[in-house]
Design a protein around this motif. Structure first.
Motif, PDB file in Angstrom:
ATOM      1  N   UNK A 287       0.805  -1.235   0.000  1.00 47.25           N
ATOM      2  CA  UNK A 287       0.000   0.000   0.000  1.00 47.25           C
ATOM      3  C   UNK A 287       0.831   1.275   0.000  1.00 47.25           C
ATOM      4  N   UNK A 288       2.134   1.156   0.277  1.00 47.99           N
ATOM      5  CA  UNK A 288       3.015   2.323   0.193  1.00 47.99           C
ATOM      6  C   UNK A 288       3.411   2.599  -1.258  1.00 47.99           C
ATOM      7  N   UNK A 289       3.217   1.588  -2.116  1.00 45.39           N
ATOM      8  CA  UNK A 289       3.559   1.740  -3.523  1.00 45.39           C
ATOM      9  C   UNK A 289       2.540   0.976  -4.381  1.00 45.39           C
ATOM     10  N   UNK A 290       1.279   1.444  -4.395  1.00 43.41           N
ATOM     11  CA  UNK A 290       0.228   0.721  -5.130  1.00 43.41           C
ATOM     12  C   UNK A 290       0.463   0.782  -6.638  1.00 43.41           C
ATOM     13  N   UNK A 291      -0.071  -0.190  -7.392  1.00 50.75           N
ATOM     14  CA  UNK A 291       0.108  -0.181  -8.847  1.00 50.75           C
ATOM     15  C   UNK A 291      -0.586   1.011  -9.499  1.00 50.75           C
ATOM     16  N   UNK A 292      -0.082   1.414 -10.663  1.00 50.91           N
ATOM     17  CA  UNK A 292      -0.767   2.469 -11.422  1.00 50.91           C
ATOM     18  C   UNK A 292      -2.019   1.870 -12.057  1.00 50.91           C
ATOM     19  N   UNK A 293      -2.926   2.735 -12.483  1.00 48.08           N
ATOM     20  CA  UNK A 293      -4.187   2.250 -13.035  1.00 48.08           C
ATOM     21  C   UNK A 293      -5.065   1.675 -11.942  1.00 48.08           C
ATOM     22  N   UNK A 294      -5.734   0.573 -12.225  1.00 50.98           N
ATOM     23  CA  UNK A 294      -6.574  -0.097 -11.232  1.00 50.98           C
ATOM     24  C   UNK A 294      -5.689  -0.831 -10.237  1.00 50.98           C
ATOM     25  N   UNK A 295      -5.920  -0.669  -8.944  1.00 48.28           N
ATOM     26  CA  UNK A 295      -5.061  -1.293  -7.927  1.00 48.28           C
ATOM     27  C   UNK A 295      -5.149  -2.815  -7.962  1.00 48.28           C
ATOM     28  N   UNK A 296      -6.205  -3.348  -8.577  1.00 44.97           N
ATOM     29  CA  UNK A 296      -6.389  -4.800  -8.647  1.00 44.97           C
ATOM     30  C   UNK A 296      -5.805  -5.386  -9.932  1.00 44.97           C
ATOM     31  N   UNK A 297      -5.301  -4.530 -10.825  1.00 47.08           N
ATOM     32  CA  UNK A 297      -4.885  -4.979 -12.158  1.00 47.08           C
ATOM     33  C   UNK A 297      -3.801  -6.056 -12.123  1.00 47.08           C
ATOM     34  N   UNK A 298      -2.885  -6.008 -11.143  1.00 47.31           N
ATOM     35  CA  UNK A 298      -1.766  -6.965 -11.102  1.00 47.31           C
ATOM     36  C   UNK A 298      -2.221  -8.383 -10.769  1.00 47.31           C
ATOM     37  N   UNK A 299      -3.433  -8.534 -10.221  1.00 46.52           N
ATOM     38  CA  UNK A 299      -3.936  -9.869  -9.860  1.00 46.52           C
ATOM     39  C   UNK A 299      -5.224 -10.227 -10.590  1.00 46.52           C
ATOM     40  N   UNK A 300      -5.737  -9.318 -11.391  1.00 48.36           N
ATOM     41  CA  UNK A 300      -7.041  -9.518 -12.040  1.00 48.36           C
ATOM     42  C   UNK A 300      -6.919 -10.523 -13.195  1.00 48.36           C
ATOM     43  N   UNK A 301      -7.768 -11.547 -13.218  1.00 47.04           N
ATOM     44  CA  UNK A 301      -7.686 -12.549 -14.286  1.00 47.04           C
ATOM     45  C   UNK A 301      -8.181 -12.057 -15.646  1.00 47.04           C
ATOM     46  N   UNK A 302      -8.877 -10.921 -15.695  1.00 47.37           N
ATOM     47  CA  UNK A 302      -9.431 -10.430 -16.967  1.00 47.37           C
ATOM     48  C   UNK A 302      -8.887  -9.047 -17.340  1.00 47.37           C
ATOM     49  N   UNK A 303      -7.825  -8.610 -16.687  1.00 48.30           N
ATOM     50  CA  UNK A 303      -7.307  -7.250 -16.901  1.00 48.30           C
ATOM     51  C   UNK A 303      -6.854  -7.026 -18.341  1.00 48.30           C
ATOM     52  N   UNK A 304      -7.128  -5.819 -18.858  1.00 47.73           N
ATOM     53  CA  UNK A 304      -6.687  -5.399 -20.185  1.00 47.73           C
ATOM     54  C   UNK A 304      -5.679  -4.264 -20.033  1.00 47.73           C
ATOM     55  N   UNK A 305      -5.140  -3.798 -21.145  1.00 44.89           N
ATOM     56  CA  UNK A 305      -4.103  -2.769 -21.107  1.00 44.89           C
ATOM     57  C   UNK A 305      -4.562  -1.517 -20.364  1.00 44.89           C
ATOM     58  N   UNK A 306      -5.805  -1.080 -20.638  1.00 47.28           N
ATOM     59  CA  UNK A 306      -6.281   0.159 -19.999  1.00 47.28           C
ATOM     60  C   UNK A 306      -6.391   0.020 -18.483  1.00 47.28           C
ATOM     61  N   UNK A 307      -6.562  -1.219 -17.999  1.00 50.63           N
ATOM     62  CA  UNK A 307      -6.653  -1.448 -16.549  1.00 50.63           C
ATOM     63  C   UNK A 307      -5.331  -1.108 -15.850  1.00 50.63           C
ATOM     64  N   UNK A 308      -4.207  -1.304 -16.580  1.00 52.29           N
ATOM     65  CA  UNK A 308      -2.898  -1.016 -16.007  1.00 52.29           C
ATOM     66  C   UNK A 308      -2.536   0.473 -16.126  1.00 52.29           C
TER      67      UNK A 308
END
Length: 330
Positions: A287-308
């Protein structure tokens, strides 16, 4: 119509943020922040129970404490009956305290072992100078009776009680000042399974009798399904989805909600054998360095480019349902 809805809202949270600074070095310079709560927006209606669920460390308890101003929020608004309490000074906040209370997770840790049950339950009454003398003793007896404890226990100490009884003492203390809103911070997590249902039933009975409004924080989805009217799903400091219990459990929209619900066992062995489990890969990000885009994108099974790349907007899907996901309409 909108005005009637506003009158029905007791607590309103707008873009609430709770960031804890990270300091390093001899000079204690701030080098970053843990974003425990990062931009929450939701409301809690008068007389309802809003369930708040998510993995351990996602910011549920921090949210509850920030709403009660046990923490001073970094940013955002917390409206109680339309008045913003996020910026209140200490004396004004003290006047609001009786209307907002908390039931803590671990009854053993939240009760002073050197104080009797009577002293523990009457402490809020003493602090706010509500009643004294015989009236105070009568009020304590009334509160103990209301939570199913014998008023003759008034001179006993916490170690003389079971975990379930200690939690009832904590509930009696929370009720002492006749609050309207109670944050229940995982009130059954530290209890035996056999006792959990009793405590939840007690909370429901008290809500019916006293017209209470609850924020019920838990990671037990089965219990939340039983007690809550609406459910908010949190992940890494953000709310992913908010919907009524029926909508959320029958037709979840967010991939994280779907993954959480797939982990809840079903009592029917035939259904359980055929059910598809969604296994999330990787670990929850820092949580001190959350991912850019959607915070769930790194683990999401259906994530697309825009999610990141793009953070999803918190949006209304209609039918009193909200979601933060680019792909929720599919």
């Amino acid at each position: 119509m909108a005005e009637a809805e506003n009158k029905n809202i007791l607590v309103e949270v707008e873009d609430l943020r709770m960031h804890f600074p990270i300091y390093k070095g001899i000079l204690r310079r701030q080098v970053g922040a843990v974003k425990a709560v990062d931009g929450l927006t939701f409301d809690i209606r008068r007389g309802e129970t809003l369930g708040l669920v998510g993995e351990s460390g996602c910011g549920k308890s921090t949210t509850g404490r920030a709403i009660l101003r046990l923490y001073n929020p970094t940013a955002g608004k917390i409206k109680f009956e339309g008045s913003n309490i996020a910026d209140l000074n200490r004396s004004d906040l003290r006047k609001m305290r009786p209307r907002m209370q908390m039931i803590f997770q671990d009854p053993q840790a939240s009760l002073n072992p050197r104080m009797t049950v009577g002293s523990i339950v009457s402490e809020p009454l003493d602090e706010h100078g509500v009643v004294s003398g015989k009236q105070k003793k009568a009020r304590v007896s009334e509160l103990l009776d209301a939570v199913g404890l014998d008023p003759s226990f008034i001179n006993r100490y916490p170690h003389e009680f079971s975990g379930g009884q200690r939690q009832r003492i904590g509930i009696a203390r929370a009720l002492a000042l006749d609050p309207e809103f109670i944050v229940c911070d995982e009130p059954i997590a530290a209890l035996d399974v056999s006792i959990q249902a009793q405590v939840v039933n007690l909370l429901e009975d008290l809500q019916g009798k006293l017209g209470l409004t609850y924020l019920f924080i838990s990671h037990d989805l089965s219990m939340v399904r039983h007690i809550a009217d609406r459910v908010a799903v949190m992940y890494l400091g953000k709310v992913m989805e908010l919907a009524s219990v029926d909508q959320l459990f029958k037709n979840p929209k967010h991939p994280y909600t779907k993954a959480l619900l797939s982990a809840v066992p079903v009592p029917d062995p035939k259904i359980e054998a055929k059910r598809e489990r969604i296994i999330l890969k990787g670990d929850v990000p820092n949580p001190a360095n959350p991912p850019s885009g959607c915070v769930f994108s790194t683990r999401c099974p259906v994530a697309e480019k825009k999610c990141f790349d793009l953070s999803p907007q918190w949006r209304d899907l209609g039918g009193d349902r909200y979601v933060a996901c680019h792909l929720a309409d599919r």
